[in-house]
Design a protein around this motif. Structure first.
Motif, short mmCIF file in Angstrom:
data_model
loop_
_atom_site.label_atom_id
_atom_site.label_comp_id
_atom_site.label_asym_id
_atom_site.label_seq_id
_atom_site.Cartn_x
_atom_site.Cartn_y
_atom_site.Cartn_z
N PHE A 31 18.52 18.85 43.27
CA PHE A 31 19.13 19.55 44.25
C PHE A 31 19.58 18.81 45.39
O PHE A 31 19.77 19.34 46.42
CB PHE A 31 18.39 20.93 44.94
N ARG A 32 19.46 17.38 45.32
CA ARG A 32 19.96 16.58 46.39
C ARG A 32 21.27 16.60 46.08
O ARG A 32 22.06 16.97 45.26
CB ARG A 32 19.54 15.21 46.30
N GLU A 33 22.28 15.97 47.21
CA GLU A 33 23.62 15.65 47.14
C GLU A 33 24.09 14.91 45.94
O GLU A 33 23.41 14.00 45.31
CB GLU A 33 24.21 14.93 48.27
N ALA A 34 25.36 15.11 45.34
CA ALA A 34 25.75 14.40 43.95
C ALA A 34 25.80 12.69 44.34
O ALA A 34 25.59 12.20 45.34
CB ALA A 34 27.12 14.63 43.83
N GLY A 35 25.61 12.21 43.26
CA GLY A 35 25.32 10.86 43.25
C GLY A 35 23.86 10.30 42.71
O GLY A 35 23.03 11.04 42.75
N ALA A 36 23.70 8.95 42.86
CA ALA A 36 22.50 8.40 42.64
C ALA A 36 21.59 8.83 41.13
O ALA A 36 20.54 9.54 41.49
CB ALA A 36 21.40 8.42 43.89
N LEU A 37 22.73 8.82 40.09
CA LEU A 37 22.09 9.54 39.17
C LEU A 37 20.68 8.89 38.44
O LEU A 37 20.01 9.36 37.82
CB LEU A 37 23.11 9.32 37.87
N TYR A 38 20.58 7.50 38.71
CA TYR A 38 19.21 6.80 38.35
C TYR A 38 17.89 7.52 38.73
O TYR A 38 16.99 7.39 38.12
CB TYR A 38 19.38 5.36 38.58
N ARG A 39 18.24 8.29 39.83
CA ARG A 39 16.73 8.84 40.34
C ARG A 39 16.23 9.78 39.60
O ARG A 39 15.12 10.08 39.53
CB ARG A 39 17.17 9.56 41.83
N VAL A 40 17.23 10.60 38.65
CA VAL A 40 16.58 11.62 37.85
C VAL A 40 15.39 11.08 36.80
O VAL A 40 14.63 11.72 36.53
CB VAL A 40 17.60 12.21 36.94
N PHE A 41 15.29 9.57 36.63
CA PHE A 41 14.52 9.28 35.79
C PHE A 41 13.06 9.28 36.50
O PHE A 41 12.10 8.83 36.01
CB PHE A 41 14.76 7.77 35.51
N LEU A 42 12.95 9.47 37.74
CA LEU A 42 11.73 9.56 38.40
C LEU A 42 10.97 10.73 38.16
O LEU A 42 9.77 10.72 38.07
CB LEU A 42 12.00 9.74 40.00
N ILE A 43 11.43 11.57 37.18
CA ILE A 43 10.64 12.62 36.61
C ILE A 43 9.73 12.28 35.29
O ILE A 43 8.85 12.77 35.00
CB ILE A 43 11.69 13.75 36.12
N TYR A 44 9.98 10.92 34.91
CA TYR A 44 9.45 10.41 33.62
C TYR A 44 7.97 10.39 34.10
O TYR A 44 6.87 10.68 33.25
CB TYR A 44 10.01 9.27 33.20
N PRO A 45 7.38 9.65 35.22
CA PRO A 45 5.96 9.66 35.40
C PRO A 45 5.30 11.05 35.35
O PRO A 45 4.23 11.09 35.10
CB PRO A 45 5.69 9.11 36.66
N VAL A 46 6.12 12.07 35.88
CA VAL A 46 5.43 13.59 35.77
C VAL A 46 5.25 13.76 34.27
O VAL A 46 4.28 14.38 34.06
CB VAL A 46 6.37 14.46 36.44
N LEU A 47 6.16 13.68 33.51
CA LEU A 47 6.05 13.98 32.14
C LEU A 47 5.00 13.27 31.43
O LEU A 47 4.34 13.67 30.76
CB LEU A 47 7.48 13.56 31.29
N LEU A 48 4.76 11.80 31.63
CA LEU A 48 3.68 11.13 31.25
C LEU A 48 2.32 11.67 31.46
O LEU A 48 1.60 11.82 30.77
CB LEU A 48 3.85 9.54 31.67
N LEU A 49 2.30 12.05 32.80
CA LEU A 49 0.87 12.75 33.53
C LEU A 49 0.81 14.01 32.68
O LEU A 49 -0.45 14.40 32.17
CB LEU A 49 1.20 13.00 34.82
N ALA A 50 1.96 14.65 32.45
CA ALA A 50 1.71 16.04 31.63
C ALA A 50 1.14 15.83 30.31
O ALA A 50 0.40 16.52 29.78
CB ALA A 50 2.93 16.83 31.79
N THR A 51 1.84 14.93 29.55
CA THR A 51 1.47 14.59 28.19
C THR A 51 -0.09 13.99 27.93
O THR A 51 -0.87 14.39 27.13
CB THR A 51 2.49 13.50 27.48
N TYR A 52 -0.55 13.32 28.98
CA TYR A 52 -1.84 12.99 28.84
C TYR A 52 -2.68 14.01 29.29
O TYR A 52 -4.11 13.77 28.78
CB TYR A 52 -2.06 11.60 30.25
#
Length: 321
Positions: free
Chosen positions: A242-263
């Motif tokens: 829900f940030r302003e448009a742009g900086a598409l690479y930031r969405v990959f910061l969700i992967y550490p959360v996914l890794l934690l959830a999987t563990y």
């Protein structure tokens, strides 16, 4: 009695005759016979079996209607289609005998959009064939579970995405074109959007529904873990999407959360976390915000679908690392 007979004949002519002109010879009779056989319980199946069929048809209809809310290029083409995951998972877990429930649920959902009945029947047939092919793929991967080292669900999901989902996309696009719902110039975009939606629905939802239908223990018994990880996923997703448009690479910061959830969590709980991430990302596009808000709504949702597909694949891979 005569009035009732006249209405019955009229209903038959309006509903069945158009199907005979589109579907191969004998298909209509086969569908009707299978539905009647399930209803009349000729095979002496227990009551839960019939209830499974009814619940599957109702569930498919409800989830399909939710998917249609995101339809973009036309009333029937959505870049996110969770019903594919439900259909393939249910037939794989409970048996392909329930395919008529898929057809009925799909027909009801598609017909509610106002598409001609012949096109509706053809689209529903594609949805059903897709589920049958996907279920057969899962059955074959399960037979080779010893060679796949427990990764049969992951392999089945990937293979079904390549060989099952194009069937529904092809049937659906052809039906819309033959019924003059779309023009020739829209064939490519319609097929791509349809295939993307079905593939995402399979990648993201089929493993979740398979776990719900086959696992005896849904949750880890530690609700604090699920609550904490889910709250973290919701917070990080809201901040990123829900940030302003742009900086598409930031969405990959969700992967550490996914890794934690999987563990920390069980597969079904990880699926819930992934669904929360997906829901927030889709809501951001609908609201016109976030890094995925780049072009048209359809293109934005396709980008979301690709991103969520990568999350689903990553989630599956992390289980075997």
């Amino acid at each position: 009695m005569r009035a009732f007979s006249a209405r019955a004949v009229g209903s038959y002519q309006r509903l069945i005759c158009p199907l005979r002109q589109i579907l191969p010879s004998g298909t209509v009779e086969s569908i009707l016979y299978t539905v009647i056989r399930l209803v009349m319980n000729r095979e002496k199946k227990p009551l839960p079996g019939r209830l499974n069929g009814v619940l599957l048809a109702m569930g498919y209809f409800a989830i399909a209607r939710l998917g249609l809310l995101l339809a973009t290029v036309n009333p029937l083409t959505s870049p996110i289609w969770p019903a594919t995951g439900l259909a393939i998972a249910f037939l794989a877990a409970r048996g392909r005998i329930y395919w008529p429930a898929i057809w009925i649920g799909a027909f009801a959902a598609n017909f509610s959009t106002g598409v001609p009945i012949g096109a509706t029947a053809m689209i529903s047939t594609g949805n059903t064939l897709e589920a049958l092919i996907g279920a057969m793929i899962f059955e074959r991967t399960n037979r080779r579970s010893e060679n796949l080292f427990g990764a049969e669900k992951f392999v089945g999901t990937i293979v079904a995405s390549f060989f099952a989902t194009p069937v529904s996309a092809t049937f659906g696009t052809a039906a819309l074109f033959l019924s003059a719902t779309i023009a020739r110039g829209d064939l490519g975009s319609t097929w791509l959007t349809w295939w993307t939606g079905d593939t995402l629905g399979n990648l993201l939802f089929a493993p979740l529904f398979l776990n719900l239908l086959t696992d005896k223990k849904y949750f880890s018994g530690r609700p604090f873990r699920l609550t904490s990880v889910l709250a973290l996923a919701i917070g990080v997703s809201t901040f990123l999407f829900f940030r302003e448009a742009g900086a598409l690479y930031r969405v990959f910061l969700i992967y550490p959360v996914l890794l934690l959830a999987t563990y920390l969590l069980r597969p079904i709980e990880v699926g819930i976390v992934s669904l929360a991430i997906g829901a927030i990302s889709i809501a951001s596009v609908v609201a016109g915000r976030g890094p995925f808000h780049l072009a048209s709504t359809n293109e934005d949702l396709i980008l979301i679908a690709i991103f969520l597909g990568s999350i689903a694949i990553t989630e599956q891979i992390l289980r075997f690392v």
